[in-house]
Design a protein around this motif. Structure first.
Motif, PDB file in Angstrom:
ATOM      1  N   GLY A 115      15.073   3.692  30.629  1.00  0.00           N
ATOM      2  CA  GLY A 115      15.277   3.790  29.191  1.00  0.00           C
ATOM      3  C   GLY A 115      14.034   3.334  28.438  1.00  0.00           C
ATOM      4  O   GLY A 115      13.570   3.980  27.506  1.00  0.00           O
ATOM      5  N   GLU A 116      13.458   2.250  28.885  1.00  0.00           N
ATOM      6  CA  GLU A 116      12.352   1.652  28.153  1.00  0.00           C
ATOM      7  C   GLU A 116      11.102   2.509  28.217  1.00  0.00           C
ATOM      8  O   GLU A 116      10.357   2.630  27.247  1.00  0.00           O
ATOM      9  CB  GLU A 116      12.083   0.283  28.785  1.00  0.00           C
ATOM     10  N   TYR A 117      10.867   3.064  29.377  1.00  0.00           N
ATOM     11  CA  TYR A 117       9.617   3.798  29.545  1.00  0.00           C
ATOM     12  C   TYR A 117       9.868   5.285  29.704  1.00  0.00           C
ATOM     13  O   TYR A 117       9.171   5.971  30.446  1.00  0.00           O
ATOM     14  CB  TYR A 117       8.867   3.272  30.779  1.00  0.00           C
ATOM     15  N   VAL A 118      10.846   5.750  28.982  1.00  0.00           N
ATOM     16  CA  VAL A 118      11.250   7.131  29.187  1.00  0.00           C
ATOM     17  C   VAL A 118      10.134   8.099  28.854  1.00  0.00           C
ATOM     18  O   VAL A 118      10.102   9.216  29.372  1.00  0.00           O
ATOM     19  CB  VAL A 118      12.529   7.436  28.375  1.00  0.00           C
ATOM     20  N   GLU A 119       9.218   7.645  28.025  1.00  0.00           N
ATOM     21  CA  GLU A 119       8.149   8.577  27.644  1.00  0.00           C
ATOM     22  C   GLU A 119       7.272   8.937  28.834  1.00  0.00           C
ATOM     23  O   GLU A 119       6.543   9.924  28.807  1.00  0.00           O
ATOM     24  CB  GLU A 119       7.275   7.974  26.537  1.00  0.00           C
ATOM     25  N   PHE A 120       7.328   8.151  29.890  1.00  0.00           N
ATOM     26  CA  PHE A 120       6.513   8.484  31.048  1.00  0.00           C
ATOM     27  C   PHE A 120       7.257   9.366  32.038  1.00  0.00           C
ATOM     28  O   PHE A 120       6.712   9.749  33.066  1.00  0.00           O
ATOM     29  CB  PHE A 120       6.101   7.207  31.787  1.00  0.00           C
ATOM     30  N   SER A 121       8.492   9.625  31.707  1.00  0.00           N
ATOM     31  CA  SER A 121       9.262  10.351  32.706  1.00  0.00           C
ATOM     32  C   SER A 121       8.911  11.822  32.688  1.00  0.00           C
ATOM     33  O   SER A 121       8.555  12.386  31.662  1.00  0.00           O
ATOM     34  CB  SER A 121      10.747  10.147  32.429  1.00  0.00           C
ATOM     35  N   ARG A 122       9.012  12.416  33.855  1.00  0.00           N
ATOM     36  CA  ARG A 122       8.674  13.840  33.914  1.00  0.00           C
ATOM     37  C   ARG A 122       9.852  14.709  33.525  1.00  0.00           C
ATOM     38  O   ARG A 122       9.672  15.841  33.124  1.00  0.00           O
ATOM     39  CB  ARG A 122       8.254  14.197  35.344  1.00  0.00           C
ATOM     40  N   ASN A 123      11.024  14.209  33.694  1.00  0.00           N
ATOM     41  CA  ASN A 123      12.180  15.018  33.373  1.00  0.00           C
ATOM     42  C   ASN A 123      13.285  14.152  32.805  1.00  0.00           C
ATOM     43  O   ASN A 123      14.171  13.717  33.529  1.00  0.00           O
ATOM     44  CB  ASN A 123      12.665  15.728  34.642  1.00  0.00           C
ATOM     45  N   PRO A 124      13.209  13.937  31.505  1.00  0.00           N
ATOM     46  CA  PRO A 124      14.207  13.061  30.892  1.00  0.00           C
ATOM     47  C   PRO A 124      15.625  13.577  31.038  1.00  0.00           C
ATOM     48  O   PRO A 124      16.581  12.803  31.093  1.00  0.00           O
ATOM     49  CB  PRO A 124      13.802  13.019  29.417  1.00  0.00           C
TER      50      PRO A 124
ATOM     51  N   TYR B 106      23.177   0.841  31.465  1.00  0.00           N
ATOM     52  CA  TYR B 106      23.117   2.280  31.638  1.00  0.00           C
ATOM     53  C   TYR B 106      23.318   2.989  30.313  1.00  0.00           C
ATOM     54  O   TYR B 106      22.593   3.935  29.965  1.00  0.00           O
ATOM     55  CB  TYR B 106      24.215   2.739  32.617  1.00  0.00           C
ATOM     56  N   ILE B 107      24.302   2.532  29.568  1.00  0.00           N
ATOM     57  CA  ILE B 107      24.623   3.198  28.303  1.00  0.00           C
ATOM     58  C   ILE B 107      23.474   3.062  27.322  1.00  0.00           C
ATOM     59  O   ILE B 107      23.040   4.031  26.684  1.00  0.00           O
ATOM     60  CB  ILE B 107      25.914   2.606  27.710  1.00  0.00           C
ATOM     61  N   GLN B 108      22.943   1.856  27.244  1.00  0.00           N
ATOM     62  CA  GLN B 108      21.819   1.667  26.324  1.00  0.00           C
ATOM     63  C   GLN B 108      20.651   2.556  26.698  1.00  0.00           C
ATOM     64  O   GLN B 108      20.003   3.162  25.839  1.00  0.00           O
ATOM     65  CB  GLN B 108      21.366   0.204  26.345  1.00  0.00           C
ATOM     66  N   SER B 109      20.374   2.609  27.992  1.00  0.00           N
ATOM     67  CA  SER B 109      19.253   3.450  28.417  1.00  0.00           C
ATOM     68  C   SER B 109      19.542   4.910  28.132  1.00  0.00           C
ATOM     69  O   SER B 109      18.638   5.666  27.757  1.00  0.00           O
ATOM     70  CB  SER B 109      18.992   3.259  29.905  1.00  0.00           C
ATOM     71  N   ALA B 110      20.776   5.305  28.324  1.00  0.00           N
ATOM     72  CA  ALA B 110      21.121   6.700  28.043  1.00  0.00           C
ATOM     73  C   ALA B 110      20.826   7.020  26.588  1.00  0.00           C
ATOM     74  O   ALA B 110      20.246   8.079  26.265  1.00  0.00           O
ATOM     75  CB  ALA B 110      22.584   6.968  28.368  1.00  0.00           C
ATOM     76  N   PHE B 111      21.159   6.105  25.707  1.00  0.00           N
ATOM     77  CA  PHE B 111      20.881   6.360  24.304  1.00  0.00           C
ATOM     78  C   PHE B 111      19.389   6.380  24.019  1.00  0.00           C
ATOM     79  O   PHE B 111      18.898   7.165  23.215  1.00  0.00           O
ATOM     80  CB  PHE B 111      21.585   5.326  23.422  1.00  0.00           C
ATOM     81  N   LYS B 112      18.670   5.521  24.714  1.00  0.00           N
ATOM     82  CA  LYS B 112      17.220   5.533  24.506  1.00  0.00           C
ATOM     83  C   LYS B 112      16.640   6.875  24.925  1.00  0.00           C
ATOM     84  O   LYS B 112      15.756   7.438  24.264  1.00  0.00           O
ATOM     85  CB  LYS B 112      16.556   4.419  25.317  1.00  0.00           C
ATOM     86  N   VAL B 113      17.110   7.346  26.071  1.00  0.00           N
ATOM     87  CA  VAL B 113      16.626   8.647  26.544  1.00  0.00           C
ATOM     88  C   VAL B 113      16.991   9.732  25.549  1.00  0.00           C
ATOM     89  O   VAL B 113      16.189  10.617  25.223  1.00  0.00           O
ATOM     90  CB  VAL B 113      17.208   8.966  27.937  1.00  0.00           C
ATOM     91  N   LEU B 114      18.188   9.657  25.059  1.00  0.00           N
ATOM     92  CA  LEU B 114      18.647  10.650  24.093  1.00  0.00           C
ATOM     93  C   LEU B 114      17.780  10.651  22.858  1.00  0.00           C
ATOM     94  O   LEU B 114      17.331  11.702  22.380  1.00  0.00           O
ATOM     95  CB  LEU B 114      20.096  10.339  23.720  1.00  0.00           C
ATOM     96  N   VAL B 115      17.509   9.475  22.369  1.00  0.00           N
ATOM     97  CA  VAL B 115      16.680   9.376  21.163  1.00  0.00           C
ATOM     98  C   VAL B 115      15.307   9.940  21.420  1.00  0.00           C
ATOM     99  O   VAL B 115      14.736  10.668  20.610  1.00  0.00           O
ATOM    100  CB  VAL B 115      16.598   7.900  20.714  1.00  0.00           C
TER     101      VAL B 115
END
Lengths: 166, 853
Positions: B446-455, B478-487
């Motif tokens: 969630g925190e570093y989602v910008e580095f992910s290749r496939n969010p 998990y839920i918090q990270s899911a929202f971060k990814v979503l955002v």
């Protein structure tokens, strides 16, 4: 300094226990049980050392030897050398052998006084004072003579087994 | 039994009867013991000493081997002690040894008995009394009986003298002033040529000074210098293994500056290591570990043996060799070493496996990961370690994952990749040890989602159906990270939508972007990314660019996953925030809050309008299949099993790789799919050889290794408290004794009068111990203590006179003392081997001891 000497059989029954620092009997029992728990899970041909710190506190080491049905366990601190204590166990067992003629577990069970006397001749207040089994034997014989002499005064045996004929 | 006392005393059971009776067990052991105890209580009150003593003996037996309390027999024991008969005394002393301790109330009554027995002509009686004293001495007893002990130190019976010397230590401990009195005699005994006496005396000295010696030797170079040669000779010539071991141990602990000695010792250790006897192997490894701190070459020489011992049957040996292997790890070989160690771990029993993992983790994280250059590799290793079946180090792995994520910016892409692997695998959800790791993985994704290749994939992993069986705290993450990814996805989609113009490559940006998603930096990146795009492309997997459709899918997923939560009792409702609380939050600068939200229309206008009546993100086209909130709740109960199985089937379709093959007729069970067993990768022996080869190269690096990329920056956070290594406090309990010894040896006039014993106790023992070795004036132990009176001054003058002549001999003697000390602690027989130089110290004229005045 030696902290404790224990002899227990493979079922966990204590045959000899001597602690050179005062401990209440419940604590002694606990310690012996702890040691037995570790001992019975040891394989046959591994080293004879166990880390005793969790049972006996800091700066304690444990050396054990397995003879027939008995475990001989010596607990000591860092001023003693492990290999030397192994030798000591050897001397102790040899002396017992000489004293009881082919010692077996039963001898240790019934020879409570004598075994303690032998041990006291070898280890005095936690310090090892004698390592020659012949010397120890000499002293034991003297002591037995003294005891017999001091008991000779009584002509009538005091114990019930002396009265009844078996 | 008819009459009370007569019959009882006539028919008293002896100890033998008791033991026989216990073994026969006619009435059960406990019952028999209680019956016997009752008898004993009666018998012990008898006036006849023989009856009493037999009862006491029985009681001692029961107390010793069946752990019954015998404190009620304290007084009878004293009574038996007063008997003239040797056998009674023996029994009484035995009982006393078992049951008396420092706080037994009538300890003082024993003093006279002890005194009498100490003065007896029978050496065995004396020995009994001495032994008793050695165990139960307290301050009063020690003080009162010091004179007797003193006399015995010069007794003409060897047997007695030996034991007197042995008891002296205990007496010293309890009553330090006795040192004044006894020390001289003690040292006289040192001059005695009888080996047994010598060994006893040296035993006492060893006990007194042992701990300080190893610290002293570096401080007192003369001492070490003298001792080294004899010890080396001993090592070369002795046949006794235990003596050899003692010498080795001395050399490696306290004489480690002497290269030749260390070399010799290490050579001998090698002999131990290859011996068949597991005892010797273990002790050899231990000695090697002590040496390893300063002399790593010693370990290098023996590395094959060390590594082979990793697979030894004996757990002690395995653990020692593991520690040694960790000592050999350096930054050049850490990755290969860890690889091989992990392989070992896979094949070991759970306990050793966790030992290995634990030691890898702690070695690598030491000093802020100073040993690690390639963090990408390390992070993937952490992920791998989590998957080992027996792994119980989940918490430590979790800590390290998060820690590294915080400190090392450059590794975050890899971190997210590892996190994604962990999150995707449904098998890991079942392992309770790994919940920590999973929560770390979720947080990082969630925190570093910008580095992910496939969010999108991340999102699916975070929302997979089995996560609702995780504990609530982990699920929250998990839920918090899911929202971060979503955002994040929404954000990039919006960005994408707004800046269509600049270049076509921007479409690829969201999937390959490796920078922060802030809008301001976007322009810079659009320039950079022209160049980077190729690089990025090279790295990009076949991941879906974030399009509007994918956003819709995402939102559906979220709704599906979290919809039920809204109705569930686990979730607390976030209540509205009161106006006063809102008032306390200060507005950040530049933020203008408008009361009505009509501006939103503008911003969100081009995203598909939600035309359904209920406020949901559901697409009208999908309403047939999709579920709006209200309908969701109604249908929930009836459809739940159906829904979860369909979700599972969907998940299985996408991530079939991680599931075990489905049997034809099988109904998909609700259990977690079991983890895949790692396939065995070759023989342990191959690994051992491999490891040996690796360490060969890496231990002595010939050239600087070429790292493909420089080591990333590891941030040290300010608020992390670096706990300083705690300094070892000197042991204060030893102080009183050493103080007394010191006094005796130095007779300094500065020392306070004896009345203030407490002062002595603080400074004394330490000093005493030091002095023991640095003081050449071993013989002049007249204590000029404390009174600072004329007699002390007189004595110290006498001291000086005597000092000059025996000085040379003192040095020799000291050397011999120490030498003997070493020899004494081991050897087949404790008797001392004759010193190489005979002692030529003249007999001392004795000065009248203080206490007699």
């Amino acid at each position: 300094m030696i902290k404790a000497v224990m002899v227990m059989n493979t079922q966990g029954k204590t045959r000899l226990a001597k602690f050179y620092e005062y401990l209440p009997v419940e604590k002694q029992q606990e310690l012996i049980r702890g040691v037995f728990a570790v001992l019975c899970s040891r394989a046959e041909n591994v080293s004879n050392f166990i880390d005793a710190e969790s049972i006996f506190g800091p700066d304690s080491r444990l050396v054990y030897k397995h003879f027939a049905t008995l475990y001989f366990v010596f607990v000591f601190d860092s001023s003693e050398n492990e290999l030397a204590v192994l030798d000591l166990i050897q001397v102790f067992v040899e002396t017992l052998d000489k004293c009881f003629q082919n010692v077996c577990e039963l001898d240790i069970v019934f020879g409570y006084s004598k075994v303690h006397t032998i041990l006291d001749e070898m280890i005095f207040g936690g310090q090892v004072v004698e390592t020659s089994s012949s010397e120890i034997m000499k002293a034991i014989e003297e002591i037995s003579k003294l005891e017999a002499a001091s008991n000779a005064i009584t002509l009538i045996p005091k114990s019930a087994s002396g009265w009844r004929s078996r | 039994m008819s009459g009370p006392s007569l019959m009882d005393s006539l028919f008293q059971r002896s100890l033998e009867d008791l033991i026989k009776g216990l073994r026969q067990q006619l009435i059960g052991e406990q019952a028999f013991i209680s019956k016997s105890l009752e008898e004993i209580r009666k018998e012990i009150k008898s006036t006849d000493l023989s009856t009493k003593s037999t009862a006491l003996l029985k009681l001692s037996y029961l107390s010793n081997l069946h752990f019954h309390d015998m404190s009620f027999a304290v007084f009878p024991a004293l009574e038996v002690l007063s008997s003239p008969r040797f056998s009674h005394k023996k029994i009484a002393y035995h009982a006393i040894l078992l049951s008396f301790h420092d706080s037994t109330p009538i300890l003082l009554l024993i003093t006279n008995h002890l005194r009498k027995d100490l003065n007896s002509t029978n050496e065995f009686e004396v020995s009994l009394a001495l032994q008793c004293l050695s165990r139960i001495a307290n301050v009063d007893l020690a003080r009162d009986l010091t004179p007797e002990v003193f006399t015995l130190l010069s007794s003409n019976k060897l047997y007695v003298r030996k034991r007197a010397v042995a008891v002296v230590l205990r007496v010293f401990e309890k009553y330090p002033d006795s040192v004044r009195v006894c020390f001289k005699r003690l040292v006289e005994n040192l001059e005695n040529s009888d080996p047994q006496i010598l060994s006893a005396v040296v035993g006492v000295f060893s006990e007194l000074v042992l701990k300080i010696f190893s610290k002293l030797a570096p401080l007192e170079p003369r001492l070490a210098k003298r001792v080294v040669e004899p010890i080396c000779d001993l090592m070369r010539n002795t046949g006794a293994t235990s003596l050899l071991f003692e010498c080795i141990r001395t050399v490696v602990t306290s004489l480690s500056e002497y290269e030749s000695a260390v070399r010799l010792a290490v050579g001998k250790v090698r002999g131990f290591l290859v011996d068949e006897d597991p005892n010797l192997k273990y002790l050899g490894l231990q000695a090697l570990r002590i040496v390893a701190e300063k002399h790593l070459w010693a370990v290098a020489e023996n590395k094959e043996v060390v590594i082979k011992s990793l697979s030894d049957a004996d757990p002690n040996i395995k653990i020692e060799s593991l520690r040694l292997v960790m000592a050999m790890v350096s930054e050049h070989n850490v990755s290969e070493m860890s690889r091989v160690l992990v392989n070992y771990a896979l094949k070991s029993d759970p306990v050793f496996c966790n030992e290995i993992l634990g030691s890898i983790l702690s070695t690598c994280s030491r000093n802020l990961y100073e040993i690690i250059v390639d963090f990408d590799w390390y992070v993937s290793l952490l992920g791998e370690m989590s998957r080992i079946p027996h792994c119980q180090m989940g918490d430590e792995i979790e800590n390290q994952l998060i820690d590294i994520g915080l400190r090392v910016k450059d590794v975050r892409p890899e971190l997210v990749h590892v996190a994604r692997d962990l999150l995707i695998d449904p098998a890991l959800l079942g392992n309770s040890f790994l919940h920590g790791v999973l929560s770390a993985a979720a947080w990082e994704s969630g925190e570093y989602v910008e580095f992910s290749r496939n969010p999108l994939e991340l999102m699916e992993a975070l929302l997979q159906p089995r996560t609702n069986l995780l504990p609530p705290s982990i699920r929250a993450i998990y839920i918090q990270s899911a929202f971060k990814v979503l955002v994040f996805c929404l954000h990039t989609c919006i960005m994408q939508g707004e800046s269509i113009a600049p270049s076509a490559s921007l479409d690829y940006l969201p999937s390959g972007v490796s920078a922060s998603a802030s809008y301001e930096l976007f322009d810079d990146f659009s320039v950079e990314n022209g160049a980077d795009a190729t690089v990025v492309h090279g790295q990009t997997r076949a991941s879906a660019p974030i399009t509007e459709e994918s956003i819709v899918d995402l939102l559906n997923l979220v709704e599906l996953a979290f919809g039920p939560l809204l109705g569930s009792h686990d979730v607390e409702e976030l209540g509205p925030v009161s106006l006063s609380a809102q008032g306390k939050v200060c507005l950040p600068n530049g933020l203008v809050l408008k009361e009505n939200l009509s501006d939103l229309e503008m911003i969100c206008g081009d995203i598909e309008p939600s035309s359904s009546n209920s406020f949901s993100f559901g697409n009208p086209n999908e309403e047939k299949d999709g579920l709006s909130f209200s309908s969701l709740q109604i249908k929930e109960d009836s459809e739940q099993p159906h829904e979860s199985t369909s979700l599972l089937a969907e998940h299985r379709k996408r991530h079939g790789l991680y599931y075990l093959p489905l049997r034809k007729s099988e109904i998909i069970s609700n259990d977690y799919p079991p983890a895949n067993d790692p396939t065995l990768q070759g023989d342990i022996n191959d690994n051992a050889d491999h490891l040996v080869k690796l360490t060969a190269e890496s231990l002595v690096p010939k050239r600087k290794p070429n790292h493909s990329k420089p080591r990333p920056v590891v941030v040290k956070l300010d608020e992390v408290n670096e706990k300083p290594v705690a300094m070892k406090q000197p042991e204060s309990r030893d102080n009183s004794l050493s103080g007394a010894v010191r006094e005796v040896l130095f007779g300094s006039e500065d020392i306070l009068p004896t009345s203030s014993q407490s002062n002595l106790s603080n400074s004394s023992k330490r000093k005493g111990k030091e002095k023991q070795h640095t003081d050449p004036h071993v013989e002049s132990k007249e204590s000029a203590v404390g009174d600072g009176n004329s007699s002390s001054r007189r004595r110290s003058q006498g001291k000086e006179r005597r000092q000059r002549s025996p000085r040379k001999k003192n040095d020799e003697e000291r050397k011999d003392t120490v030498q003997k000390e070493k020899k004494n602690r081991s050897g087949r027989h404790k008797s001392i081997q004759r010193a190489e130089e005979p002692l030529k110290v003249p007999a001392q004229t004795s000065v009248i001891p203080d206490f007699l005045l």
